[in-house]
Every structure is written in C-alpha cells, then in structure tokens.
Motif scaffolding. Sequence first.
Motif, PDB file in Angstrom:
ATOM      1  N   GLU A 135       0.829  -1.218   0.000  1.00 36.63           N
ATOM      2  CA  GLU A 135       0.000   0.000   0.000  1.00 36.63           C
ATOM      3  C   GLU A 135       0.859   1.262   0.000  1.00 36.63           C
ATOM      4  O   GLU A 135       0.529   2.258  -0.638  1.00 36.63           O
ATOM      5  CB  GLU A 135      -0.928  -0.014   1.221  1.00 36.63           C
ATOM      6  CG  GLU A 135      -1.921   1.124   1.239  1.00 36.63           C
ATOM      7  CD  GLU A 135      -2.867   1.054   2.424  1.00 36.63           C
ATOM      8  OE1 GLU A 135      -3.571   2.049   2.679  1.00 36.63           O
ATOM      9  OE2 GLU A 135      -2.888   0.003   3.100  1.00 36.63           O
ATOM     10  N   LYS A 136       1.982   1.231   0.698  1.00 32.21           N
ATOM     11  CA  LYS A 136       2.829   2.420   0.788  1.00 32.21           C
ATOM     12  C   LYS A 136       3.579   2.696  -0.522  1.00 32.21           C
ATOM     13  O   LYS A 136       4.057   3.822  -0.749  1.00 32.21           O
ATOM     14  CB  LYS A 136       3.820   2.267   1.934  1.00 32.21           C
ATOM     15  CG  LYS A 136       4.840   1.165   1.736  1.00 32.21           C
ATOM     16  CD  LYS A 136       5.822   1.105   2.900  1.00 32.21           C
ATOM     17  CE  LYS A 136       6.878   0.017   2.677  1.00 32.21           C
ATOM     18  NZ  LYS A 136       7.848  -0.038   3.788  1.00 32.21           N
ATOM     19  N   ASP A 137       3.687   1.677  -1.392  1.00 27.80           N
ATOM     20  CA  ASP A 137       4.422   1.840  -2.646  1.00 27.80           C
ATOM     21  C   ASP A 137       3.529   2.115  -3.847  1.00 27.80           C
ATOM     22  O   ASP A 137       4.005   2.675  -4.845  1.00 27.80           O
ATOM     23  CB  ASP A 137       5.252   0.580  -2.948  1.00 27.80           C
ATOM     24  CG  ASP A 137       6.430   0.430  -2.003  1.00 27.80           C
ATOM     25  OD1 ASP A 137       6.776   1.416  -1.332  1.00 27.80           O
ATOM     26  OD2 ASP A 137       6.986  -0.685  -1.920  1.00 27.80           O
TER      27      ASP A 137
ATOM     28  N   GLY B 196      12.627   6.394 -11.161  1.00 26.76           N
ATOM     29  CA  GLY B 196      13.655   5.843 -10.297  1.00 26.76           C
ATOM     30  C   GLY B 196      13.139   5.134  -9.061  1.00 26.76           C
ATOM     31  O   GLY B 196      13.932   4.599  -8.284  1.00 26.76           O
ATOM     32  N   PHE B 197      11.801   5.098  -8.878  1.00 32.77           N
ATOM     33  CA  PHE B 197      11.258   4.445  -7.682  1.00 32.77           C
ATOM     34  C   PHE B 197      11.209   2.930  -7.895  1.00 32.77           C
ATOM     35  O   PHE B 197      10.628   2.446  -8.860  1.00 32.77           O
ATOM     36  CB  PHE B 197       9.858   4.977  -7.375  1.00 32.77           C
ATOM     37  CG  PHE B 197       9.225   4.342  -6.169  1.00 32.77           C
ATOM     38  CD1 PHE B 197       9.665   4.658  -4.895  1.00 32.77           C
ATOM     39  CD2 PHE B 197       8.210   3.400  -6.313  1.00 32.77           C
ATOM     40  CE1 PHE B 197       9.100   4.070  -3.776  1.00 32.77           C
ATOM     41  CE2 PHE B 197       7.629   2.812  -5.204  1.00 32.77           C
ATOM     42  CZ  PHE B 197       8.071   3.148  -3.929  1.00 32.77           C
ATOM     43  N   THR B 198      11.830   2.179  -7.004  1.00 30.78           N
ATOM     44  CA  THR B 198      11.847   0.716  -7.117  1.00 30.78           C
ATOM     45  C   THR B 198      10.995   0.038  -6.056  1.00 30.78           C
ATOM     46  O   THR B 198      10.474  -1.049  -6.278  1.00 30.78           O
ATOM     47  CB  THR B 198      13.287   0.180  -7.005  1.00 30.78           C
ATOM     48  OG1 THR B 198      13.858   0.619  -5.759  1.00 30.78           O
ATOM     49  CG2 THR B 198      14.148   0.713  -8.148  1.00 30.78           C
ATOM     50  N   GLY B 199      10.859   0.658  -4.902  1.00 32.12           N
ATOM     51  CA  GLY B 199      10.001   0.106  -3.855  1.00 32.12           C
ATOM     52  C   GLY B 199      10.550  -1.160  -3.226  1.00 32.12           C
ATOM     53  O   GLY B 199      11.673  -1.598  -3.491  1.00 32.12           O
TER      54      GLY B 199
ATOM     55  N   THR C 188      14.987  -0.992 -12.190  1.00 33.23           N
ATOM     56  CA  THR C 188      15.645   0.298 -12.414  1.00 33.23           C
ATOM     57  C   THR C 188      14.737   1.469 -12.055  1.00 33.23           C
ATOM     58  O   THR C 188      15.202   2.601 -11.944  1.00 33.23           O
ATOM     59  CB  THR C 188      16.047   0.445 -13.896  1.00 33.23           C
ATOM     60  OG1 THR C 188      14.868   0.387 -14.717  1.00 33.23           O
ATOM     61  CG2 THR C 188      17.009  -0.659 -14.295  1.00 33.23           C
ATOM     62  N   GLY C 189      13.429   1.196 -11.905  1.00 33.53           N
ATOM     63  CA  GLY C 189      12.494   2.278 -11.610  1.00 33.53           C
ATOM     64  C   GLY C 189      12.197   3.159 -12.811  1.00 33.53           C
ATOM     65  O   GLY C 189      11.674   4.264 -12.669  1.00 33.53           O
ATOM     66  N   ILE C 190      12.526   2.683 -14.018  1.00 28.94           N
ATOM     67  CA  ILE C 190      12.313   3.465 -15.238  1.00 28.94           C
ATOM     68  C   ILE C 190      11.117   2.961 -16.040  1.00 28.94           C
ATOM     69  O   ILE C 190      10.401   3.745 -16.664  1.00 28.94           O
ATOM     70  CB  ILE C 190      13.581   3.441 -16.123  1.00 28.94           C
ATOM     71  CG1 ILE C 190      14.736   4.135 -15.407  1.00 28.94           C
ATOM     72  CG2 ILE C 190      13.328   4.115 -17.471  1.00 28.94           C
ATOM     73  CD1 ILE C 190      14.523   5.603 -15.154  1.00 28.94           C
ATOM     74  N   GLY C 191      10.886   1.641 -16.020  1.00 26.32           N
ATOM     75  CA  GLY C 191       9.866   1.033 -16.892  1.00 26.32           C
ATOM     76  C   GLY C 191       8.492   1.647 -16.746  1.00 26.32           C
ATOM     77  O   GLY C 191       7.907   2.136 -17.718  1.00 26.32           O
TER      78      GLY C 191
END
Length: 336
Positions: free
Chosen positions: A269-271, A279-282, A292-295
């Motif tokens: 839930e927090k992610d 850039g967020f990977t969680g 990578t947090g790019i897709g």
Amino acid sequence: MLTYIKERSAFLFINVLLFASIALFLWFVHVPGWLIILVFICWFIPLLTSYLLEFWQRKNYYEPLIMNAQLLDQQYLLSEVVERPDFLEGKIVHDILQSTNKQMHEHVNKYKQMQTEYREYIETWVHEIKTPIAAGKLILDNHKSSDVKGVYEEFEKVEGFVEQALYYARSSSTSNDYLVKEFSLKPCVTNVLKKNAKAFIHNKIQLDLADFNEVVYSDEKWVEFIINQLISNSIKYSQKKEKKIRIFTTMHEHNLILHIVDNGVGIGEKDIRRVFDKGFTGENGRAFGSSTGIGLYLCKKLADKLHLGLDIQSQKNAGTEARIIFPKSKVTLLEQ
C-alpha cells in the motif's frame, strides 16, 4: 497612485519649501496676496499636471504589462505581446526585455540542438547494438544447454533494456515519432506475448488470453512497448507456484480498457502511489534486485503523451492489475 506620489514626495517637498521661501519674501516686500496666489497657481498647476500625465502614461503601459505577465503561460514571450511605449523609461525597459528574450531563445535553441543530437546518437546506437544482440541470440539458438539458456535470457534482458533506452530517448518529442491510427488490439498483444514466450515457458506461467477483437486508436508501436513493459513486470514479479497472467478487455461508454492481471507478489500500500515515479523501485525492486524504476515511469509518460489512461491496482501477496484505457474513437482522443 499613492506609491507614485511617495516616490516623488522629496521633489514636491523641495518645491513647497522653495515656494514658501519666495512667498515669504514677496509678503515682506508688500506684494499683494492675489499675486502670491497667482504665482502658486502658475508654479504648481503645471507641475501637478505633468505628474498626472506621467502617471497616466506609465499606468497605461505597466498595467497591461503586469496583466500579461500573470496570464501568459510562457512569460518569456512578454516582450512580444506588449507594444513599445512612447516614453523613455518604458522604451528602455522594453528594449531590455527584448534583448534578454532574444538571448534566452538563442540559449534554448542551442540546448535543443544538443538534445536532438544526443537523441539521434542514442537512436543510432540502439539500432547498431541490436545487430550483435540478434547475432548472439542466433548463435545461442544453435547450442542447447543449461548454461547457454541462462546466457540467452541475459541477452533478452539486454535487448529489453536497449529498447527501453530507445523509447526513453524518443519520449521527449513523441509528436515527431508517433502516428495515431486505427489498429486491432489483439495482434498487438499477441506480438508482445510471442516476444515473451520463452519467459512464460521458463517461469511456468499459465496464460489466460481472452478472445477480443476490438479496434483502438493510437500508435501501435508505442502501445506495444507499454504492454510489453507491463507483461514483463508481471513475469518478473510472479510467485513461485501456480503462476497465472490474465489478459482481457472491457467495454465502457466512452472507452475500452485492456486489463493485464497477475497473481504475483503484488505491491504494498505504501508503494502503490509511487509506482510511476522516476527511479522508484520500492520494496519489490529491492527484494528482486533487478529493478531500475524506469519502466513504469516511461510507460506513464508515453501513455500521457498518447492521451491514454494508465492505472495500476495491487494488493500485497495477492497480485497486480494494470489497465490501459483507450478512447473509443479518434475524435475523443484528439479532443483530450
């Protein structure tokens, strides 16, 4: 008006002192009172009139200037929409604005050119690198072993990242790269599934593909890339047992929705609110170590530019549903 008067209060005060001194002298030499009043009128009426005309002149220039500055989305165009005034101070301000605006345009064009050259280089590099990747995969196809199989999978990952780099480079100027047209959604999804066929087999994922024949309006190449990213994520974050991915569509009054549903590890839930952040990977990205947090960031960016909706709903340890929302007609798409 009060600010204008305050700025000239010192000059007015000096004039009042001078007149008081002269009036006092005239009174001492027994000049008639009416003549002193006439001197006052002849002194201050032209002075106050010049102040009034100057205030009116500047008000007519600066008020539209301030209003246009507040209304313009691109404030650097201010000097282009305001006429050159006929008083010296305004002319100086206007000329400075035009000069700085011209210099700013030169700098922007310089960096645009640099960005274009960099993008063209990335596109050329991507097309060049695809050749040795394809050759390497072809060589590996002729050598069947467990070790080679692992290398082949790594080649496919490299190919995916290379393609991602190409679309990322193009995402800043999609207006020059995409073409909205009518196409059938099912072949587009099928092409993506063929690309990922070995990943489905290797990970023992059951595919439930609904029978749909709907037509959508968008750029088929870009939509295929978005679908591929979403399916790749479903494969990457699948659970160890009874893995399953369902793909189906639902029709609504104004749109068609493509659903990609898996029963994988899900998103906490927090992610979930940050999955489209660059850039967020969680938690999942850190646990699986290959994110990578790019897709998803790129998918959202492209979907927005194509005027498509993109939504992800998920529950931890229960699975994830990704939805691509297509407008029902080209007219609806162009109106958005």
